[in-house]
Write a protein that holds these residues in place. Structure first.
Motif, PDB file in Angstrom:
ATOM      1  N   UNK A  31      37.730  43.726 110.041  1.00 44.45           N
ATOM      2  CA  UNK A  31      38.459  44.169 108.731  1.00 44.45           C
ATOM      3  C   UNK A  31      39.053  42.940 108.075  1.00 44.45           C
ATOM      4  N   UNK A  32      38.990  42.686 107.180  1.00 45.24           N
ATOM      5  CA  UNK A  32      40.272  41.557 106.640  1.00 45.24           C
ATOM      6  C   UNK A  32      41.572  41.884 107.009  1.00 45.24           C
ATOM      7  N   UNK A  33      42.389  40.888 107.559  1.00 43.38           N
ATOM      8  CA  UNK A  33      43.841  41.079 107.978  1.00 43.38           C
ATOM      9  C   UNK A  33      44.744  40.130 107.096  1.00 43.38           C
ATOM     10  N   UNK A  51      38.263  47.614 112.849  1.00 43.44           N
ATOM     11  CA  UNK A  51      37.058  47.474 112.302  1.00 43.44           C
ATOM     12  C   UNK A  51      36.568  47.214 110.964  1.00 43.44           C
ATOM     13  N   UNK A  52      35.676  46.262 110.783  1.00 42.77           N
ATOM     14  CA  UNK A  52      35.194  46.100 109.401  1.00 42.77           C
ATOM     15  C   UNK A  52      34.151  46.845 109.091  1.00 42.77           C
ATOM     16  N   UNK A  53      33.408  46.741 107.827  1.00 45.14           N
ATOM     17  CA  UNK A  53      32.165  47.385 107.325  1.00 45.14           C
ATOM     18  C   UNK A  53      31.004  47.276 108.343  1.00 45.14           C
ATOM     19  N   UNK A  54      31.086  45.802 109.042  1.00 42.70           N
ATOM     20  CA  UNK A  54      29.717  45.900 109.931  1.00 42.70           C
ATOM     21  C   UNK A  54      30.369  45.640 111.262  1.00 42.70           C
ATOM     22  N   UNK A 105      33.941  50.287 110.482  1.00 46.28           N
ATOM     23  CA  UNK A 105      34.721  51.119 109.715  1.00 46.28           C
ATOM     24  C   UNK A 105      34.414  52.524 110.016  1.00 46.28           C
ATOM     25  N   UNK A 106      33.176  52.814 109.709  1.00 40.58           N
ATOM     26  CA  UNK A 106      32.732  54.077 109.734  1.00 40.58           C
ATOM     27  C   UNK A 106      32.829  54.835 111.274  1.00 40.58           C
ATOM     28  N   UNK A 107      32.532  54.030 112.185  1.00 38.51           N
ATOM     29  CA  UNK A 107      32.777  54.785 113.507  1.00 38.51           C
ATOM     30  C   UNK A 107      34.366  54.980 113.579  1.00 38.51           C
ATOM     31  N   UNK A 120      41.416  41.397 101.084  1.00 36.87           N
ATOM     32  CA  UNK A 120      40.814  40.300 101.713  1.00 36.87           C
ATOM     33  C   UNK A 120      39.369  40.580 102.338  1.00 36.87           C
ATOM     34  N   UNK A 121      39.234  41.737 102.730  1.00 38.91           N
ATOM     35  CA  UNK A 121      37.913  42.026 103.470  1.00 38.91           C
ATOM     36  C   UNK A 121      37.127  42.054 102.276  1.00 38.91           C
ATOM     37  N   UNK A 122      37.488  42.707 101.083  1.00 37.43           N
ATOM     38  CA  UNK A 122      36.643  42.868 100.140  1.00 37.43           C
ATOM     39  C   UNK A 122      36.424  41.678  98.912  1.00 37.43           C
ATOM     40  N   UNK A 123      36.978  40.397  99.469  1.00 40.43           N
ATOM     41  CA  UNK A 123      36.965  39.501  98.672  1.00 40.43           C
ATOM     42  C   UNK A 123      37.541  39.289  97.365  1.00 40.43           C
ATOM     43  N   UNK A 124      38.637  40.351  97.284  1.00 42.15           N
ATOM     44  CA  UNK A 124      39.410  40.485  96.200  1.00 42.15           C
ATOM     45  C   UNK A 124      40.634  39.432  96.059  1.00 42.15           C
ATOM     46  N   UNK A 125      41.049  39.346  94.640  1.00 39.12           N
ATOM     47  CA  UNK A 125      42.173  38.738  94.598  1.00 39.12           C
ATOM     48  C   UNK A 125      43.518  39.493  93.761  1.00 39.12           C
ATOM     49  N   UNK A 126      44.511  39.247  93.938  1.00 39.84           N
ATOM     50  CA  UNK A 126      45.677  40.246  93.539  1.00 39.84           C
ATOM     51  C   UNK A 126      46.012  39.621  92.434  1.00 39.84           C
ATOM     52  N   UNK A 127      46.023  38.561  91.996  1.00 39.68           N
ATOM     53  CA  UNK A 127      46.291  37.884  90.749  1.00 39.68           C
ATOM     54  C   UNK A 127      45.061  36.953  90.318  1.00 39.68           C
ATOM     55  N   UNK A 128      45.098  36.939  89.012  1.00 42.23           N
ATOM     56  CA  UNK A 128      44.109  35.855  88.206  1.00 42.23           C
ATOM     57  C   UNK A 128      44.784  35.188  87.343  1.00 42.23           C
TER      58      UNK A 128
END
Length: 425
Positions: A304-306, A296-299, A173-175, A207-215
């Motif tokens: 990246x999440x898609x 690209x993702x963080x590493x 991602x940085x590149x 998704x790439x962050x492992x997050x959920x939009x609802x709980x």
């Protein structure tokens, strides 16, 4: 999944290596009797553009050879399909097998319209890619089978990148960010066209962050936009969007980002492979300049999440031909015909081992690496109302891009978000 076929943009030269599933090309297996299912016809609904004529012909021949029954493919249009399918599943003679959008599957499972396919999953689905199979599961049960998928990639202008002195595509991602900044510094081009409401890309970042939009809040779902992981995804989006001149309050279709890219003065955009066709239609000369790479993702070891758009195959709970329908799925989803579909349509197959069928298709080869780490919007029936205009997630994104903190933007849309999640389905 509503999309134009990748093959329509002139991507060619694909090679294929087909392998039979467990040695079965549809030639053996249990029969209903000495004459198999002779005299019976299985009705299969597929969406316009999903299954090429050659694929249908090959699957039908294998199905008839194995079962002695006929298969009748009926082509459906995406426009209005949800209401048409809802009505059909409530009638006495529904389609026996049907294609269903992956994010639509939970709603039909909840209403009891889909047959339980747990036995089929055990038999043929042990190596289905987990991320692709998630949408076929509802309340812990297997109500469909993953069929084909697609996700976003980076489409870039090779001429502009060369002018900026960039010799290789980025792996992190940085590149990616640094390359875009270089384009802004060393050329007259807009580094990236990223409108403020390209919300499916934002979903990918969450998704790439492992997050959920609802709980879950008791027995109901509520907004989870205030989660710090969602905020981190939005901050990444904002960082890249600041390199773009695109409007903060419009999505990728207003105007069509492919048309903007087609003018030849944009370094890159994030979209579906078929959007290159829009660029080429706007400017034929740009065709030779278009390249593709995985977001690209963080590493470097993880893209990246898609967001994974796609379709599943399901059996109607009301079908009187349950076993024959499963015989069809055993054939349609075996390595031979799943691989053939991937090759012909340039789509991601339901297992990673079949991605060899994408060799030579530059768009699909760029998309495939991200599939295993991809996901969807929340797989709950309550989600459908959230996407209706005005989509509160788009409102949230624009608010952040215009200066609000992610926390304040989440609070701004929370009531509307929760109101929609509470609507009866």
């Amino acid at each position: 999944m509503k999309r134009k076929l990748i093959s329509a943009i002139g991507v060619a030269g694909m090679m294929i290596s087909l392998a039979a599933c467990g040695g079965d090309n549809g030639d053996g297996g249990d029969k209903a009797g000495a004459d198999g299912y002779a005299g019976e016809t299985l009705t299969v609904w597929v969406m316009d553009g999903s299954s090429p004529d050659q694929w249908q012909k090959d699957v039908a021949a294998a199905f008839e050879k194995k079962t002695k029954a006929k298969v009748k493919f009926e082509i459906q249009q995406w426009n209005g399909i949800q209401q048409k399918l809802t009505t059909a599943l409530s009638e006495e003679n529904p389609p026996d097998v049907f294609e269903i959008g992956n994010t639509q599957t939970p709603a039909y499972a909840k209403t009891g319209g889909l047959a339980d396919l747990a036995d089929l999953k055990t038999e043929i689905g042990a190596d289905w890619t987990e991320s692709l199979n998630e949408s076929s599961i509802y309340d812990g049960k297997q109500y469909a089978a993953p069929w084909y998928f697609a996700n976003r990639v980076v489409l870039y202008n090779k001429k502009i990148w060369a002018e900026a002195g960039i010799k290789d595509t980025p792996k992190t991602r940085d590149e990616f960010y640094d390359d875009l900044k270089t384009i802004g510094e060393k050329t007259d081009a807009e580094p990236i066209y990223l409108p403020g409401q390209n919300w499916y890309h934002f979903v990918g970042l969450t998704i790439g962050e492992g997050a959920e939009l609802v709980k879950k809040d008791g027995d109901k779902y509520v907004s989870n936009l205030a989660d710090p992981k969602v905020a981190a995804a939005m901050e990444t989006y904002k960082k890249f969007q600041e390199l773009s001149k695109a409007p903060k309050d419009k999505d990728e279709a207003t105007p069509q980002q492919g048309q903007v890219f087609g003018k030849g003065n944009v370094g890159a955009f994030i979209g579906m492979g078929w959007e290159a066709g829009i660029a080429i239609e706007a400017n034929k000369k740009i065709e030779k300049e278009i390249g593709y790479f995985t977001i690209p993702g963080a590493t470097a070891d993880k893209p990246e999440g898609v967001f994974l758009g796609g379709s599943n195959l399901a059996v109607a709970a009301g079908s009187k031909k349950q076993e024959l329908a499963k015989e069809f799925l055993r054939i349609a989803l075996n390595d031979t015909y799943e691989g053939e579909l991937a090759k012909l349509n340039g789509v991601i197959p339901n297992k990673e081992s079949l991605q060899t069928n994408l060799k030579g298709n530059v768009v699909a080869e760029a998309a495939a690496p991200a599939a295993a780490g991809g996901g969807t919007t929340p797989l709950i029936p309550e989600w459908a109302a959230v996407e209706n205009a005005p989509n509160p997630i788009k409102t949230y994104m624009t608010a952040v891009l215009n200066g609000k903190s992610p926390a304040d933007a989440a609070k701004q849309v929370e009531d509307e978000f929760n109101k929609r999640l509470a609507q009866q389905q």
